[in-house]
Structures are given as structure tokens and as C-alpha cells.
Design an enzyme around this catalytic site. Structure first.
Site, PDB file in Angstrom:
ATOM      1  N   GLU A   7       0.783  -1.201  -0.008  1.00  0.00           N
ATOM      2  CA  GLU A   7       0.083  -0.074  -0.120  1.00  0.00           C
ATOM      3  C   GLU A   7       0.820   1.350  -0.130  1.00  0.00           C
ATOM      4  O   GLU A   7       0.649   2.136  -0.676  1.00  0.00           O
ATOM      5  CB  GLU A   7      -0.946  -0.031   1.109  1.00  0.00           C
ATOM      6  CG  GLU A   7      -1.941   1.272   1.045  1.00  0.00           C
ATOM      7  CD  GLU A   7      -2.886   1.218   2.216  1.00  0.00           C
ATOM      8  OE1 GLU A   7      -3.950   0.130   2.047  1.00  0.00           O
ATOM      9  OE2 GLU A   7      -2.807   1.824   3.337  1.00  0.00           O
ATOM     10  N   ARG A  53       5.188  34.072 -15.316  1.00  0.00           N
ATOM     11  CA  ARG A  53       4.673  35.277 -14.430  1.00  0.00           C
ATOM     12  C   ARG A  53       5.624  35.985 -14.083  1.00  0.00           C
ATOM     13  O   ARG A  53       6.657  35.997 -13.573  1.00  0.00           O
ATOM     14  CB  ARG A  53       4.224  34.339 -13.106  1.00  0.00           C
ATOM     15  CG  ARG A  53       3.674  35.493 -11.994  1.00  0.00           C
ATOM     16  CD  ARG A  53       2.291  35.609 -12.156  1.00  0.00           C
ATOM     17  NE  ARG A  53       1.550  36.407 -11.026  1.00  0.00           N
ATOM     18  CZ  ARG A  53       0.663  37.263 -11.086  1.00  0.00           C
ATOM     19  NH1 ARG A  53       0.209  37.517 -12.450  1.00  0.00           N
ATOM     20  NH2 ARG A  53       0.212  37.937  -9.927  1.00  0.00           N
ATOM     21  N   GLN A  81      14.948  34.129  -5.590  1.00  0.00           N
ATOM     22  CA  GLN A  81      15.423  33.116  -5.003  1.00  0.00           C
ATOM     23  C   GLN A  81      14.471  32.680  -4.128  1.00  0.00           C
ATOM     24  O   GLN A  81      14.103  31.486  -3.574  1.00  0.00           O
ATOM     25  CB  GLN A  81      16.761  33.274  -3.973  1.00  0.00           C
ATOM     26  CG  GLN A  81      18.017  33.437  -4.912  1.00  0.00           C
ATOM     27  CD  GLN A  81      19.098  33.697  -4.316  1.00  0.00           C
ATOM     28  OE1 GLN A  81      19.115  34.136  -3.063  1.00  0.00           O
ATOM     29  NE2 GLN A  81      20.346  33.317  -4.927  1.00  0.00           N
TER      30      GLN A  81
END
Lengths: 87, 379
Positions: free
Chosen positions: B242, B268, B279
């Protein structure tokens, strides 16, 4: 059984640090006595795999194989018998 | 480093072709919080559900590593995180324990349906009073002649409302410690099994969750998976699968998010420059990359070692911790990098974040994984 001493020492080192080798009966029920819980079982399986070169996916998952020092010793011998090349 | 062969690559590319159709309408489905039956049919057609199971049962006979490699692509390409979660749950909850521990009769009866997806699988472990302390479960299975009778309740059963087969873990010995639990295969229409209504939740909303109640639910002794008392060992095996299968899907999602953030950070413009040139933004993206690479390496390395028969008790815990927490950090960073847009539902990132919150909780919480690692260190 040839692995009884090693198994007993492992159980004492990991789970019963205040018990001596002579005090731990090889037939003592480790599960009923609360010595091996779920994490303890995983730890025991890890030790069996590392120490005795057993493959995790080949282990026969019978609960009774982990109930006592003698049962674990028998389990190791049986596992090696089924895989003689690993001895 | 794993070098994937042509067959593995083809299988991965194969699922990639389904992802656009699987993703369509994911945001609306999340809002509705319903299981996507139409997309499940596509999942069935894709063949992904049979990946790790033997060919004689209708599976593809692929290794754990190959299965993970394909699931990772599902995570990267399919935007419906709940559906992805249901796929992993289906595969590991019932098929995996049946293939490893099931009798010939049980395999014959259930694995074909599991491989095709006709029968959806689920497992019932957690109870209201026993979550992390799973072995404190109170649901009992009492032997009566050739049957076992189940009594009690289970909670947090993923796929519960839609499952046809449940692997139920119940107490067969009152003080058997780790050997007091047994796993059973229980069919949906078994008299005495009552399936609760779907429960609303924060994320993974298209993967339905419910309670189960067992009111003198009688099942044949032949429904035992493995041996009586070996339920914990079955569960341990299932949990390894799992974790590896669920969280490799998360790494696919992390890859998708990383690519999207890199692209956005280049496009952007703020204060005359792409935000990726600052940064404070680029470092966030670098951390996303490091989290992704670290999680992938741990998951694949652990799977390879498990396939080699090594003990991976510690490695599984480390992998689960790293992958789930990295996925959550990555999802949060993506929302932050996208700013106000990231907070909007239509961008799909806030949904990813809600989905990711579940990771450090299910399959053993981060706290339990740390306990396990500490125990293996002898602490």
C-alpha cells in the site's frame, strides 16, 4: 536444536534485558507472556532474515512459529531444510 | 538507478494515453464528492488493475517495480487524486493479500474480478477506538462449526460504498497479541454486513469512504486469508504494498506540480522579472524537486530490496514518511507559488493540497512511522 542459544540471546537482548539466559524457558509462550508485540514481531522477523539469510517472501507465516524460543528455532531449521543451498 | 526496459516503458506510456479522459471534469467531481463510475470503466479498460497479478487470473504478471512505474505515470497524468487513490486501494487491499496468502479457491473466486475491476476491493482495518493502535481492534470473528461469525464495526473503509469484496481484519483470539488477528474475504451481499453511507471528507473526495457494521455476519471458514492468527503478518505485507503503490502515485503528482510551477515561475512577471528569478520562489521549487527525487529514490529502492527478499521494515517507514510529507510540502508550495490563483478551485492546486493532507495520516501516521524506526534502532 542448533539455533536455540542464538534465539534465546536475541530475545533477551531485545525484549528481556533483566532476564538471564538460564531464567528463560525455551518453551515459554512469548506472545501470551506479552514479550513479543507487533513491533517486536517485526523486529524478530527482521533479525531472522538478516541473521539466518531467510527471504522475507519465503517465510511461512504460521503464528505458532513465533510463540517460543523453541518454536522460532524449529522455524529456522525448517526454513533452511526447505532451502538447503542457504546452509 | 533503475534502467527501465522497453516493455516497462510501453506499459507506462500506455496508461499515459488514458489520463486526459480520466482527468476530464475532475474539479467538478471533487465538488460533488462522488465516485467516478464512468472513469472507473476507463480504468478497467486500460488494464492497469491487473498489473501485479498472475496471468492465469487475468492479470498482467508484472513485478512490483513495474506496477509502481505505471502507477507513477497515472499520478502524473490523472488529475483526479481520489480516483488514483481508489485504484491503489483496490489493488493492494484485496488482490495483493489474496495473491500472496489466499487459498486456490479464494484466488479462483475473486482474483479475476479484481484484475478486471468488475469487483472493487477494499479493506477494513481501522475502528473508532483503534486507529494507530490497529491491533487493539474489537471486531471479533468467532468460530462456529464450519463458519466464522463477525461482530463489530469498522471505520475509514476507503472504497467501502462501492466495493464488492472486503478484506476484513478481525480478532480471533482475545489475548493472542499480534497473533490474535485473522484476515477474511467478505462479499458485499453477505447477510449481516451493513455498509454505511459515504462520509464527507476534506480531500480525496472522489474516493468514497464509509463505515462497515457486522451484525452476526456469518462467513465460511474457507474465507480465511492465510492462516487463523496470521492477520497481522498479512496486514504487514499489504501495508508494504500500500505504501509503495499509493505513494509512488504521489510522486507522479509531485512531478506534475513541479513542472507546472517551473513553467509558471518562468512566465509570471512581477516587478519586471519572472518570479522564478527571485530566490524566495526558486528555492521553493528546488525544495519541491529535492523532495520528489528523494521520495522516488526511497520508494523504488525499497521496492527493489523487497523484491530481493530483504527486510525493509525500516525502509518502508522512512519511505512513507518522506513521500507523504514531501507531497504535502510540495502541494502547499505550489499553492503559495501560484499565489491568489493557487487558492482558486479552478486551478486545481488547492484540491491537490487537500488530497495531500491525508498522506501523513493513512497507512500509518508519520508519528507511528517514527515510532517504528525508533524501535528498529533499539530505542
Amino acid at each position: 536444536m542448533k539455533h536455540t542459544d542464538a534465539v534465546k540471546q536475541f530475545i533477551i537482548d531485545e525484549f528481556l534485558p533483566d532476564v538471564s539466559v538460564t531464567e528463560l524457558d525455551s518453551e515459554y509462550d512469548l506472545v501470551h507472556g506479552g514479550v513479543i508485540d507487533s513491533l517486536g514481531l517485526l523486529k524478530t522477523m527482521a533479525w531472522l532474515e538478516d541473521r539466518f539469510d531467510l527471504r522475507a517472501d519465503e517465510l511461512d507465516l504460521d503464528p505458532n512459529s513465533f510463540r517460543s524460543v523453541d518454536a522460532i528455532s524449529r522455524f529456522i531449521e525448517d526454513a533452511h531444510r526447505r532451502r538447503p543451498e542457504s546452509d | 538507478m533503475i534502467r527501465w526496459n522497453a516493455d516497462q516503458t510501453a506499459l507506462r506510456q500506455g496508461i499515459g494515453r488514458w489520463c486526459e479522459a480520466l482527468s476530464a471534469g475532475d474539479i467538478e467531481r471533487d465538488a460533488e464528492g462522488v465516485f467516478p463510475q464512468d472513469q472507473w470503466k476507463l480504468i478497467q479498460e486500460s488494464g492497469i488493475l491487473g498489473l501485479p497479478f498472475d496471468e492465469r487470473w487475468g492479470g498482467l504478471g508484472q513485478s512490483l517495480l513495474t506496477t509502481m512505474y505505471v502507477l507513477e505515470e497515472l499520478g502524473r497524468g490523472c488529475r483526479d487524486g481520489g480516483l488514483n487513490f481508489s485504484v491503489a486501494t483496490h489493488m493492494v487491499s484485496s488482490g495483493v493479500p489474496l495473491q500472496r496468502f489466499g487459498s486456490q479457491e479464494l484466488k479462483q473466486r475473486y482474483l479475476p474480478g479484481i484484475c478486471s475491476g468488475e469487483t472493487i476491493g477494499a479493506h477494513a482495518i481501522t475502528e473508532t477506538e483503534s486507529g494507530s493502535d490497529a491491533l487493539a481492534m474489537r471486531t471479533t470473528a468467532t468460530r462456529e462449526h464450519d463458519d466464522f461469525v463477525l461482530r463489530g464495526s469498522k471505520s475509514f473503509v476507503s472504497n467501502g460504498p462501492v466495493a464488492g469484496l472486503f478484506v476484513v481484519y478481525a480478532r480471533t483470539h482475545p489475548d493472542g497479541g499480534p497473533f490474535g488477528i485473522t484476515a477474511f474475504a467478505v462479499e458485499r451481499d453477505t447477510p449481516g454486513l451493513v455498509i454505511g453511507e459515504p462520509v464527507a471528507k476534506m480531500g480525496l473526495r472522489t474516493s468514497p469512504l464509509s463505515e462497515l457494521h457486522f451484525d452476526d455476519c456469518r462467513i465460511p471458514a474457507s474465507a480465511v486469508i492465510g492462516r487463523v492468527g496470521s492477520g497481522f503478518l498479512v496486514l504487514d505485507h499489504v501495508m508494504k504494498w500500500e505504501i509503495l503503490c499509493s505513494f509512488i502515485i504521489n510522486t507522479g503528482q509531485m512531478r506534475y506540480r513541479l513542472d507546472r510551477c517551473v513553467e509558471y515561475a518562468k512566465e509570471r512577471i512581477q516587478f519586471g522579472k519572472p518570479i522564478g528569478s527571485y530566490q524566495s520562489v526558486s528555492n521553493k521549487i528546488v525544495d519541491m524537486r529535492i523532495g520528489l527525487d528523494t521520495a522516488r529514490k526511497w520508494l523504488y529502492d525499497t521496492a527493489a530490496r523487497l523484491m530481493d527478499g530483504e527486510n525493509v521494515t525500516t525502509d518502508i517507514a522512512v519511505s512513507k514518511l518522506l513521500a507523504s510529507e514531501s507531497n504535502l510540502a510540495s502541494a502547499l508550495a505550489a499553492v503559495q507559488i501560484f499565489g491568489g490563483s493557487g487558492y482558486l478551485t479552478e486551478y486545481g492546486l488547492e484540491k491537490d493540497l487537500r488530497d495531500a493532507v491525508a498522506g501523513p495520516i493513512y497507512s500509518g501516521t508519520s508519528e507511528i512511522q517514527r515510532n517504528r524506526i525508533a524501535s528498529m534502532l533499539g530505542l
